[in-house]
Design a protein around this motif. Structure first.
Motif, PDB file in Angstrom:
ATOM      1  N   ALA A  28       0.848  -1.187   0.000  1.00  0.00           N
ATOM      2  CA  ALA A  28       0.000   0.000   0.000  1.00  0.00           C
ATOM      3  C   ALA A  28       0.887   1.242   0.000  1.00  0.00           C
ATOM      4  CB  ALA A  28      -0.908   0.001   1.218  1.00  0.00           C
ATOM      5  N   ASP A 100      -4.647   7.109  -1.932  1.00  0.00           N
ATOM      6  CA  ASP A 100      -4.234   5.819  -1.375  1.00  0.00           C
ATOM      7  C   ASP A 100      -4.320   4.767  -2.470  1.00  0.00           C
ATOM      8  OD1 ASP A 100      -3.975   6.813   1.231  1.00  0.00           O
ATOM      9  OD2 ASP A 100      -6.078   6.433   1.677  1.00  0.00           O
ATOM     10  N   LYS A 102      -3.555   0.379  -3.088  1.00  0.00           N
ATOM     11  CA  LYS A 102      -3.184  -0.878  -2.440  1.00  0.00           C
ATOM     12  C   LYS A 102      -3.419  -2.045  -3.386  1.00  0.00           C
ATOM     13  CE  LYS A 102      -7.654  -1.606  -0.172  1.00  0.00           C
ATOM     14  NZ  LYS A 102      -8.291  -1.986   1.090  1.00  0.00           N
ATOM     15  N   ASP A 104      -4.654  -5.858  -3.298  1.00  0.00           N
ATOM     16  CA  ASP A 104      -5.388  -6.806  -2.452  1.00  0.00           C
ATOM     17  C   ASP A 104      -5.417  -8.179  -3.092  1.00  0.00           C
ATOM     18  OD1 ASP A 104      -6.145  -5.231  -0.296  1.00  0.00           O
ATOM     19  OD2 ASP A 104      -8.008  -4.582  -1.233  1.00  0.00           O
TER      20      ASP A 104
END
Length: 126
Positions: A28, A100, A102, A104
């Motif tokens: 992240a 942000d 990230k 996953d």
């Protein structure tokens, strides 16, 4: 070692921080203020502890951290132990300031699957 296990199945560890390493195993990043990021490259792979074949569904998600917005899926892939994501974007994904991002691992075919992710982001000051 600090660990972040699942609340019910504590054997499932989502992140850990090794002593002396000073970073987690989470893929992240948050783009700093007054900077625009350009995500140029991503690599995601999995391996099973037993060495057997397996698969996973992987997402690259982003959100504007200046609001309470949910993460949006930017890209999604199904990968296997024999076929990872290894992608250099012809047109980088633009990450505005305070964004942000990230990686996953949404699902895996089997327990005891380890995932590795790498992202390269070019940062440009405003």
């Amino acid at each position: 070692v600090l660990t972040c296990p699942h609340t019910t199945t504590t054997a499932n560890v989502f992140a850990k921080m090794l002593a002396g390493v000073n970073r987690t195993t989470v893929a992240a990043y948050t783009t700093p203020a007054d900077v625009t990021g350009y995500l140029e490259y991503i690599r995601v792979s999995i391996i099973r502890a037993s060495g057997a074949a397996g698969s996973a569904f992987v997402t690259l998600r982003g959100r504007d951290a200046r609001s309470d917005a949910a993460f949006d899926t930017l890209r999604a892939w199904k990968i296997t132990t024999q076929d990872s994501v290894d992608r250099r974007f012809k047109y980088p994904i633009v990450l505005p300031q305070k964004c942000d991002i990230k990686v996953d691992i949404e699902t895996v075919s089997d327990n005891n699957t380890e995932a590795t992710a790498e992202i390269d982001i070019l940062l440009v000051d405003h």
